[in-house]
Design a protein around this motif. Structure first.
Motif, PDB file in Angstrom:
ATOM      1  N   ASN A 186      69.110  80.731  49.911  1.00  0.00           N
ATOM      2  CA  ASN A 186      68.918  82.161  49.658  1.00  0.00           C
ATOM      3  C   ASN A 186      69.494  83.011  50.780  1.00  0.00           C
ATOM      4  O   ASN A 186      70.168  84.007  50.533  1.00  0.00           O
ATOM      5  CB  ASN A 186      67.422  82.476  49.492  1.00  0.00           C
ATOM      6  N   LEU A 187      69.215  82.630  52.026  1.00  0.00           N
ATOM      7  CA  LEU A 187      69.739  83.384  53.174  1.00  0.00           C
ATOM      8  C   LEU A 187      71.266  83.382  53.189  1.00  0.00           C
ATOM      9  O   LEU A 187      71.895  84.415  53.461  1.00  0.00           O
ATOM     10  CB  LEU A 187      69.202  82.807  54.490  1.00  0.00           C
ATOM     11  N   GLU A 188      71.856  82.239  52.889  1.00  0.00           N
ATOM     12  CA  GLU A 188      73.318  82.140  52.901  1.00  0.00           C
ATOM     13  C   GLU A 188      73.928  82.965  51.769  1.00  0.00           C
ATOM     14  O   GLU A 188      74.950  83.627  51.955  1.00  0.00           O
ATOM     15  CB  GLU A 188      73.752  80.675  52.798  1.00  0.00           C
ATOM     16  N   LEU A 189      73.299  82.969  50.604  1.00  0.00           N
ATOM     17  CA  LEU A 189      73.794  83.775  49.489  1.00  0.00           C
ATOM     18  C   LEU A 189      73.697  85.264  49.821  1.00  0.00           C
ATOM     19  O   LEU A 189      74.601  86.038  49.480  1.00  0.00           O
ATOM     20  CB  LEU A 189      73.027  83.448  48.211  1.00  0.00           C
ATOM     21  N   VAL A 221      76.698  78.530  41.092  1.00  0.00           N
ATOM     22  CA  VAL A 221      76.789  79.046  42.464  1.00  0.00           C
ATOM     23  C   VAL A 221      76.096  78.077  43.421  1.00  0.00           C
ATOM     24  O   VAL A 221      76.628  77.753  44.488  1.00  0.00           O
ATOM     25  CB  VAL A 221      76.188  80.465  42.558  1.00  0.00           C
ATOM     26  N   LEU A 222      74.938  77.590  43.037  1.00  0.00           N
ATOM     27  CA  LEU A 222      74.211  76.643  43.892  1.00  0.00           C
ATOM     28  C   LEU A 222      74.933  75.310  44.023  1.00  0.00           C
ATOM     29  O   LEU A 222      74.991  74.742  45.117  1.00  0.00           O
ATOM     30  CB  LEU A 222      72.797  76.415  43.351  1.00  0.00           C
ATOM     31  N   LEU A 223      75.482  74.805  42.930  1.00  0.00           N
ATOM     32  CA  LEU A 223      76.239  73.558  43.017  1.00  0.00           C
ATOM     33  C   LEU A 223      77.396  73.696  44.000  1.00  0.00           C
ATOM     34  O   LEU A 223      77.660  72.803  44.799  1.00  0.00           O
ATOM     35  CB  LEU A 223      76.774  73.154  41.632  1.00  0.00           C
ATOM     36  N   SER A 224      78.070  74.834  43.961  1.00  0.00           N
ATOM     37  CA  SER A 224      79.186  75.072  44.872  1.00  0.00           C
ATOM     38  C   SER A 224      78.707  75.191  46.314  1.00  0.00           C
ATOM     39  O   SER A 224      79.284  74.591  47.229  1.00  0.00           O
ATOM     40  CB  SER A 224      79.927  76.344  44.449  1.00  0.00           C
ATOM     41  N   LEU A 225      77.631  75.935  46.518  1.00  0.00           N
ATOM     42  CA  LEU A 225      77.095  76.135  47.868  1.00  0.00           C
ATOM     43  C   LEU A 225      76.625  74.815  48.484  1.00  0.00           C
ATOM     44  O   LEU A 225      76.940  74.505  49.633  1.00  0.00           O
ATOM     45  CB  LEU A 225      75.938  77.142  47.828  1.00  0.00           C
ATOM     46  N   LEU A 226      75.900  74.020  47.702  1.00  0.00           N
ATOM     47  CA  LEU A 226      75.356  72.753  48.211  1.00  0.00           C
ATOM     48  C   LEU A 226      76.425  71.677  48.337  1.00  0.00           C
ATOM     49  O   LEU A 226      76.197  70.645  48.963  1.00  0.00           O
ATOM     50  CB  LEU A 226      74.203  72.280  47.327  1.00  0.00           C
ATOM     51  N   ALA A 227      77.602  71.920  47.749  1.00  0.00           N
ATOM     52  CA  ALA A 227      78.728  70.996  47.952  1.00  0.00           C
ATOM     53  C   ALA A 227      79.326  71.197  49.343  1.00  0.00           C
ATOM     54  O   ALA A 227      79.948  70.303  49.891  1.00  0.00           O
ATOM     55  CB  ALA A 227      79.786  71.214  46.879  1.00  0.00           C
ATOM     56  N   GLU A 228      79.111  72.382  49.923  1.00  0.00           N
ATOM     57  CA  GLU A 228      79.611  72.661  51.277  1.00  0.00           C
ATOM     58  C   GLU A 228      78.806  71.905  52.326  1.00  0.00           C
ATOM     59  O   GLU A 228      79.359  71.298  53.227  1.00  0.00           O
ATOM     60  CB  GLU A 228      79.539  74.158  51.586  1.00  0.00           C
ATOM     61  N   ARG A 229      77.474  71.992  52.180  1.00  0.00           N
ATOM     62  CA  ARG A 229      76.591  71.295  53.119  1.00  0.00           C
ATOM     63  C   ARG A 229      75.172  71.300  52.552  1.00  0.00           C
ATOM     64  O   ARG A 229      74.812  72.177  51.768  1.00  0.00           O
ATOM     65  CB  ARG A 229      76.610  71.932  54.506  1.00  0.00           C
ATOM     66  N   PRO A 230      74.342  70.341  52.944  1.00  0.00           N
ATOM     67  CA  PRO A 230      72.958  70.297  52.457  1.00  0.00           C
ATOM     68  C   PRO A 230      72.155  71.514  52.946  1.00  0.00           C
ATOM     69  O   PRO A 230      72.337  71.967  54.070  1.00  0.00           O
ATOM     70  CB  PRO A 230      72.410  69.008  53.074  1.00  0.00           C
ATOM     71  N   MET A 231      71.276  72.007  52.087  1.00  0.00           N
ATOM     72  CA  MET A 231      70.401  73.146  52.426  1.00  0.00           C
ATOM     73  C   MET A 231      69.113  73.040  51.631  1.00  0.00           C
ATOM     74  O   MET A 231      69.084  72.424  50.563  1.00  0.00           O
ATOM     75  CB  MET A 231      71.060  74.484  52.044  1.00  0.00           C
ATOM     76  N   HIS A 232      68.075  73.710  52.130  1.00  0.00           N
ATOM     77  CA  HIS A 232      66.865  73.865  51.328  1.00  0.00           C
ATOM     78  C   HIS A 232      66.930  75.242  50.660  1.00  0.00           C
ATOM     79  O   HIS A 232      67.819  76.050  50.979  1.00  0.00           O
ATOM     80  CB  HIS A 232      65.587  73.666  52.152  1.00  0.00           C
TER      81      HIS A 232
END
Length: 197
Positions: free
Chosen positions: A31-34, A15-26
């Protein structure tokens, strides 16, 4: 063996790999986006798992620190992005057969299988509780679907398809519960139990 287990990518990792492929995040932003996307409804990713996964993915070289205009506010505010190796690992994981050949074990069906041991009146009470829960969840998912359709701007998106399936499943179970409620008074023990004569 232990080394292989540590390298295996878990659902939170993917899930994180997919999310961070969209755009960089800390981590905090991830967590907020999830939470905003209500990922816990379909993936069960907790806040601590996000931070654990970020550390693990960085150690494996699947995410990397990204350039950010924001001032650094400590190690927990480091911004990450999915690395090329991470995209490849995610793509490999999405080709596994086990995504398509598993059955869920809904707790309500487990309860039903054991319910013949419940006290009198509990069966009807639990069926009613399940109905009330599903009606609330159905209303929530329908509202989420409307919001997602507005955000993505069309009906042909994986989030729309996922939510549509969940809504259909809830409606189907609600119809089944209605039938069950009409038949509760006919409930009885099995007539032919192996080993009993």
């Amino acid at each position: 063996m232990a080394r292989t287990e540590k390298r295996e990518l878990t659902t939170p990792d993917l899930v994180l790999l997919s999310l961070l492929a969209e755009r960089p995040m800390h981590g905090y932003e991830a967590n907020l986006e999830l939470q905003r996307r209500q990922v816990q409804d379909w993936a069960g990713v907790s806040r601590p798992q996000v931070y654990y996964s970020l550390e693990k993915l960085e150690r494996l070289g699947l995410v990397r620190a990204a350039e950010s205009d924001e001032p650094q506010a400590g190690p927990e505010r480091r911004v990450f992005v999915t690395a090329v190796r991470g995209r490849a690992a995610l793509a490999d994981a999405l080709e596994r057969e086990d995504w398509t050949v598993q059955r869920e074990r809904p707790p309500f069906l487990t309860w039903m299988a054991l319910s013949w041991q419940a006290r009198p009146g509990v069966f009807r009470q639990q069926v009613e509780r399940r109905r009330e829960f599903l009606e609330k969840e159905l209303a929530r998912e329908e509202a989420t679907l409307r919001a997602v359709q507005q955000e993505v701007g069309h009906r042909f998106h994986e989030a729309v398809w996922m939510l549509s399936l969940i809504i259909q499943q809830f409606r189907s179970e609600l119809r089944w519960l209605k039938k069950l409620s009409r038949e509760i008074h006919r409930r009885g023990p099995a007539r032919h139990v192996p080993g009993n004569s």
